[in-house]
Design an enzyme around this catalytic site. Sequence first.
Site, PDB file in Angstrom:
ATOM      1  N   PRO A  76       0.824  -1.209   0.000  1.00 17.85           N
ATOM      2  CA  PRO A  76       0.000   0.000   0.000  1.00 17.85           C
ATOM      3  C   PRO A  76       0.856   1.255   0.000  1.00 17.85           C
ATOM      4  O   PRO A  76       1.883   1.303   0.688  1.00 17.85           O
ATOM      5  CB  PRO A  76      -0.803  -0.124   1.299  1.00 17.85           C
ATOM      6  CG  PRO A  76       0.022  -1.008   2.165  1.00 17.85           C
ATOM      7  CD  PRO A  76       0.708  -1.968   1.258  1.00 17.85           C
ATOM      8  N   TYR A 243      -8.628  -3.642  -0.311  1.00 15.75           N
ATOM      9  CA  TYR A 243      -7.397  -3.570   0.471  1.00 15.75           C
ATOM     10  C   TYR A 243      -7.708  -3.471   1.968  1.00 15.75           C
ATOM     11  O   TYR A 243      -7.095  -4.148   2.795  1.00 15.75           O
ATOM     12  CB  TYR A 243      -6.551  -2.378   0.021  1.00 15.75           C
ATOM     13  CG  TYR A 243      -6.245  -2.411  -1.450  1.00 15.75           C
ATOM     14  CD1 TYR A 243      -5.440  -3.415  -1.994  1.00 15.75           C
ATOM     15  CD2 TYR A 243      -6.780  -1.468  -2.321  1.00 15.75           C
ATOM     16  CE1 TYR A 243      -5.176  -3.468  -3.347  1.00 15.75           C
ATOM     17  CE2 TYR A 243      -6.519  -1.516  -3.682  1.00 15.75           C
ATOM     18  CZ  TYR A 243      -5.715  -2.520  -4.189  1.00 15.75           C
ATOM     19  OH  TYR A 243      -5.469  -2.575  -5.536  1.00 15.75           O
ATOM     20  N   GLN A 247      -6.864  -5.705   5.583  1.00 12.72           N
ATOM     21  CA  GLN A 247      -6.188  -5.132   6.736  1.00 12.72           C
ATOM     22  C   GLN A 247      -6.991  -5.272   8.020  1.00 12.72           C
ATOM     23  O   GLN A 247      -6.421  -5.332   9.119  1.00 12.72           O
ATOM     24  CB  GLN A 247      -5.877  -3.647   6.485  1.00 12.72           C
ATOM     25  CG  GLN A 247      -5.045  -3.375   5.248  1.00 12.72           C
ATOM     26  CD  GLN A 247      -3.752  -4.168   5.232  1.00 12.72           C
ATOM     27  OE1 GLN A 247      -3.130  -4.356   6.269  1.00 12.72           O
ATOM     28  NE2 GLN A 247      -3.366  -4.657   4.062  1.00 12.72           N
ATOM     29  N   HIS A 269      -5.792 -12.908  -0.749  1.00 11.91           N
ATOM     30  CA  HIS A 269      -5.159 -12.219   0.370  1.00 11.91           C
ATOM     31  C   HIS A 269      -6.046 -12.285   1.608  1.00 11.91           C
ATOM     32  O   HIS A 269      -5.571 -12.520   2.733  1.00 11.91           O
ATOM     33  CB  HIS A 269      -4.890 -10.755   0.011  1.00 11.91           C
ATOM     34  CG  HIS A 269      -3.638 -10.541  -0.756  1.00 11.91           C
ATOM     35  ND1 HIS A 269      -3.380  -9.392  -1.461  1.00 11.91           N
ATOM     36  CD2 HIS A 269      -2.556 -11.329  -0.948  1.00 11.91           C
ATOM     37  CE1 HIS A 269      -2.205  -9.485  -2.048  1.00 11.91           C
ATOM     38  NE2 HIS A 269      -1.687 -10.637  -1.749  1.00 11.91           N
TER      39      HIS A 269
END
Length: 317
Positions: A76, A243, A247, A269
Amino acid sequence: GGSLAGGRVGSADVTLTPGAVRRGDYQANPGTAGSCTLLAQAAVPCLLLAADSAQLAGTTPSRLTLMGGTDVAFSPPVDYLTHVLIPVLRRLFGVQVDMSLERRGFFPKGGGRLVLSVIPLPEGKYLPGFSLEERGKITHVEVHAFCAGRVSAKAIENTVDSALEILQHQLIPINFSTQFARETTRTAFGDGAGMLLVAHTTSGCVLSGSAQVDKSVKVSDIGPKAAWELVEAVNSGVCVDKYTQDQLVIFMAMAKGESRMLVGEPTMHTYTAIAIAEKLTKARFKVQLAKGDIHMDNSTELWTIECEGGQMKSGEA
């Protein structure tokens, strides 16, 4: 309190022996363009649960000085932490996490530097569970763009215009604000450019799209690339972008109680983060299609990620 063996450039054998996590002042410099932001993401969950040290206690923060690449491929960009992840963590958990960017660094030389400040939770306290299931309406979009070194300001201005043209055509009429930085040799090391687009909603959700110059992405491409990434997230109806959903997995696993978030189809992911979180904690996750399969466009299925948190207590990490 832990130990590391083989932690050097070129090493093929690295052994980490964890110890107690204690607040303190730390530095990390890989000596390459290794990502500062990945180091920061790994450190924040640990430092939120860190125990007092002989030198630091109370509301004194841990301070991490991280060097390397701030805007590099497969990680990122630093602006994502500043304008998306850290604000989301503050809103969901009320945590005190701050970051200052002192110098940008790019592939292949690195040279970037950021400082992360984290105040642990009070001893014996937990992160709370959260719910991100109401997206709300988009209120405004922020455009953050920069160029450094031999990348011209005109080139970035042109690609910002390209991004705005796409957003104005694809999204309902909304307000835009633009922040552009022409970095100097003091604020950046090397040649680079990047853009982060951040959409805010009436319910407090934050969505983003980003792009940066690298071997396969030209300056003229970063505006359209970031814009279409944001359009996809907005039109899908998700509460977090692809994303941020990755996280937040570790924080769901650490929390006390149930957490839920509405997302697009989970990526590898995301599934990997869940599998590791379940190995490391007592948390249990459930991933399924959203009830009623509510979605904004006709091509995107919405999913829910649910977690019964592992109840990790501050001071016991």
